[in-house]
Enzyme design. Sequence first.
Site, mmCIF file in Angstrom:
data_model
loop_
_atom_site.group_PDB
_atom_site.id
_atom_site.type_symbol
_atom_site.label_atom_id
_atom_site.label_comp_id
_atom_site.label_asym_id
_atom_site.label_seq_id
_atom_site.Cartn_x
_atom_site.Cartn_y
_atom_site.Cartn_z
ATOM 1 N N LYS A 4 -38.825 38.306 -15.504
ATOM 2 C CA LYS A 4 -40.075 38.342 -14.721
ATOM 3 C C LYS A 4 -41.004 39.450 -15.242
ATOM 4 O O LYS A 4 -42.181 39.204 -15.492
ATOM 5 C CB LYS A 4 -39.774 38.592 -13.225
ATOM 6 C CG LYS A 4 -38.879 37.535 -12.598
ATOM 7 C CD LYS A 4 -38.639 37.787 -11.120
ATOM 8 C CE LYS A 4 -37.754 38.983 -10.824
ATOM 9 N NZ LYS A 4 -36.340 38.838 -11.179
ATOM 10 N N ARG B 119 -26.212 41.856 -7.185
ATOM 11 C CA ARG B 119 -27.624 41.423 -7.181
ATOM 12 C C ARG B 119 -27.713 39.902 -7.310
ATOM 13 O O ARG B 119 -28.560 39.262 -6.689
ATOM 14 C CB ARG B 119 -28.386 42.097 -8.328
ATOM 15 C CG ARG B 119 -28.650 43.568 -8.063
ATOM 16 C CD ARG B 119 -28.915 44.326 -9.337
ATOM 17 N NE ARG B 119 -30.168 43.972 -9.978
ATOM 18 C CZ ARG B 119 -30.481 44.323 -11.229
ATOM 19 N NH1 ARG B 119 -29.632 45.014 -11.959
ATOM 20 N NH2 ARG B 119 -31.644 43.987 -11.733
ATOM 21 N N ARG C 212 -39.077 37.819 -2.318
ATOM 22 C CA ARG C 212 -37.642 37.714 -2.585
ATOM 23 C C ARG C 212 -36.885 37.150 -1.388
ATOM 24 O O ARG C 212 -35.660 37.033 -1.439
ATOM 25 C CB ARG C 212 -37.085 39.089 -2.925
ATOM 26 C CG ARG C 212 -36.898 39.323 -4.427
ATOM 27 C CD ARG C 212 -36.386 40.726 -4.642
ATOM 28 N NE ARG C 212 -35.683 40.886 -5.884
ATOM 29 C CZ ARG C 212 -36.248 41.315 -7.005
ATOM 30 N NH1 ARG C 212 -37.520 41.580 -7.067
ATOM 31 N NH2 ARG C 212 -35.520 41.476 -8.092
ATOM 32 N N ARG D 251 -31.047 52.458 -15.997
ATOM 33 C CA ARG D 251 -31.238 52.022 -14.604
ATOM 34 C C ARG D 251 -29.897 51.966 -13.893
ATOM 35 O O ARG D 251 -28.946 51.356 -14.384
ATOM 36 C CB ARG D 251 -31.925 50.647 -14.579
ATOM 37 C CG ARG D 251 -33.428 50.770 -14.404
ATOM 38 C CD ARG D 251 -34.122 49.450 -14.443
ATOM 39 N NE ARG D 251 -33.747 48.533 -13.369
ATOM 40 C CZ ARG D 251 -34.421 47.441 -13.060
ATOM 41 N NH1 ARG D 251 -35.516 47.142 -13.736
ATOM 42 N NH2 ARG D 251 -34.022 46.644 -12.096
ATOM 43 N N ARG E 108 -29.783 45.883 -21.152
ATOM 44 C CA ARG E 108 -30.882 46.732 -20.698
ATOM 45 C C ARG E 108 -30.334 48.053 -20.160
ATOM 46 O O ARG E 108 -30.896 49.106 -20.409
ATOM 47 C CB ARG E 108 -31.696 46.025 -19.607
ATOM 48 C CG ARG E 108 -32.903 46.845 -19.175
ATOM 49 C CD ARG E 108 -33.802 46.098 -18.216
ATOM 50 N NE ARG E 108 -33.183 45.930 -16.918
ATOM 51 C CZ ARG E 108 -33.745 45.267 -15.908
ATOM 52 N NH1 ARG E 108 -34.912 44.694 -16.061
ATOM 53 N NH2 ARG E 108 -33.130 45.169 -14.760
HETATM 54 P P1 B4P Z 1 -36.779 41.775 -17.108
HETATM 55 O O1 B4P Z 1 -38.034 41.109 -17.517
HETATM 56 O O2 B4P Z 1 -36.814 43.264 -16.971
HETATM 57 O O3 B4P Z 1 -36.164 41.174 -15.772
HETATM 58 P P2 B4P Z 1 -36.647 41.059 -14.283
HETATM 59 O O4 B4P Z 1 -36.434 39.617 -13.938
HETATM 60 O O5 B4P Z 1 -38.033 41.602 -14.119
HETATM 61 O O6 B4P Z 1 -35.632 42.057 -13.529
HETATM 62 P P3 B4P Z 1 -35.164 42.548 -12.108
HETATM 63 O O7 B4P Z 1 -34.983 41.383 -11.184
HETATM 64 O O8 B4P Z 1 -33.978 43.394 -12.387
HETATM 65 O O9 B4P Z 1 -36.190 43.576 -11.527
HETATM 66 P P4 B4P Z 1 -36.998 44.106 -10.310
HETATM 67 O O10 B4P Z 1 -37.579 45.327 -10.863
HETATM 68 O O11 B4P Z 1 -37.910 43.058 -9.778
HETATM 69 O O12 B4P Z 1 -35.671 41.350 -18.160
HETATM 70 C C1 B4P Z 1 -34.344 41.836 -18.129
HETATM 71 C C2 B4P Z 1 -33.846 42.139 -19.543
HETATM 72 O O13 B4P Z 1 -33.772 40.936 -20.303
HETATM 73 C C3 B4P Z 1 -34.768 43.086 -20.319
HETATM 74 O O14 B4P Z 1 -33.984 44.019 -21.017
HETATM 75 C C4 B4P Z 1 -35.509 42.159 -21.283
HETATM 76 O O15 B4P Z 1 -35.862 42.817 -22.487
HETATM 77 C C5 B4P Z 1 -34.482 41.062 -21.533
HETATM 78 N N1 B4P Z 1 -35.118 39.758 -21.809
HETATM 79 C C6 B4P Z 1 -36.200 39.239 -21.175
HETATM 80 N N2 B4P Z 1 -36.495 38.011 -21.677
HETATM 81 C C7 B4P Z 1 -35.537 37.748 -22.635
HETATM 82 C C8 B4P Z 1 -35.272 36.646 -23.521
HETATM 83 N N3 B4P Z 1 -36.044 35.548 -23.529
HETATM 84 N N4 B4P Z 1 -34.208 36.706 -24.343
HETATM 85 C C9 B4P Z 1 -33.416 37.813 -24.355
HETATM 86 N N5 B4P Z 1 -33.608 38.904 -23.566
HETATM 87 C C10 B4P Z 1 -34.657 38.870 -22.712
HETATM 88 O O16 B4P Z 1 -36.010 44.483 -9.070
HETATM 89 C C11 B4P Z 1 -35.159 45.612 -8.997
HETATM 90 C C12 B4P Z 1 -34.621 45.830 -7.562
HETATM 91 O O17 B4P Z 1 -35.697 46.280 -6.671
HETATM 92 C C13 B4P Z 1 -34.051 44.606 -6.833
HETATM 93 O O18 B4P Z 1 -32.692 44.374 -7.163
HETATM 94 C C14 B4P Z 1 -34.231 45.013 -5.331
HETATM 95 O O19 B4P Z 1 -33.202 45.873 -4.891
HETATM 96 C C15 B4P Z 1 -35.536 45.795 -5.328
HETATM 97 N N6 B4P Z 1 -36.688 44.936 -4.980
HETATM 98 C C16 B4P Z 1 -37.709 44.596 -5.835
HETATM 99 N N7 B4P Z 1 -38.574 43.768 -5.222
HETATM 100 C C17 B4P Z 1 -38.115 43.576 -3.953
HETATM 101 C C18 B4P Z 1 -38.559 42.795 -2.855
HETATM 102 N N8 B4P Z 1 -39.659 42.025 -2.939
HETATM 103 N N9 B4P Z 1 -37.828 42.805 -1.714
HETATM 104 C C19 B4P Z 1 -36.738 43.560 -1.597
HETATM 105 N N10 B4P Z 1 -36.248 44.324 -2.604
HETATM 106 C C20 B4P Z 1 -36.920 44.330 -3.786
#
Ligand code: B4P
Length: 190
Positions: free
Chosen positions: A14, A145, A89, A134, A128
Amino acid sequence: MLNVVIFGPPGSGKGTQSERIIENFGLTHISTGDILRKEICAGSDLGKLAKSLIDKGQLVPDETIIEILEKKLDTLNNTKGVIFDGFPRTVDQAAALKKMLNSRGQDVNIMLNLEVDREELIDRLLKRGQVSGRSDDNLETIEQRIKVYEKQTAPVIDFYKSEGIYHPIKGTGEIDAIFSRIAEAISALA
Ligand code: B4P
């Protein structure tokens, strides 16, 4: 206004794809994960609450996140639209977002669901974790998660299906190839 929700399990890309969407479509980025991590760094009360939950792989309570979102939306002016990254979420967050946008004469225009299988999610997040430091990118927390995602977050898919704006995206392969699929879906709205 173009309001895009980018959705998917933890590690589905995302944040990664949001960066490209911002560059190419000039949208404003709202990442609830980034907002919470900033609060953790600042050591605020919200940050302390968020850290205790994020470290256990749990979600921050809906009321807290919805209040943050509402305040953030109030600060926006002159924007072409917003990319909502990591929000909603839960179904209650999705309903609250609809209400907030409707009261501003807007709505979500498209929900993009990045589909990635469990093994790849775990693999990406462990990788990551090696560089990001993290505290939630370790195997035990990642598995928690994913469980929380399946129970509390996946039902959001049906919410957007019933809104008629659900759009699944194959989330594996090259980052640029995934972005091309996203760009095609967003461009088709115009
Ligand atoms: P990212 O792009 O970082 O993944 P994400 O989906 O954004 O991550 P996440 O769900 O952990 O984050 P959030 O901060 O929202 O990609 C992950 C990895 O994969 C990276 O290293 C990237 O380089 C790699 N990658 C990406 N695309 C790739 C591809 N095509 N091929 C290979 N590798 C690839 O949430 C963090 C926490 O915050 C949650 O767990 C929750 O506790 C809290 N939170 C956030 N929003 C909330 C909400 N609305 N309500 C309640 N809690 C919330």
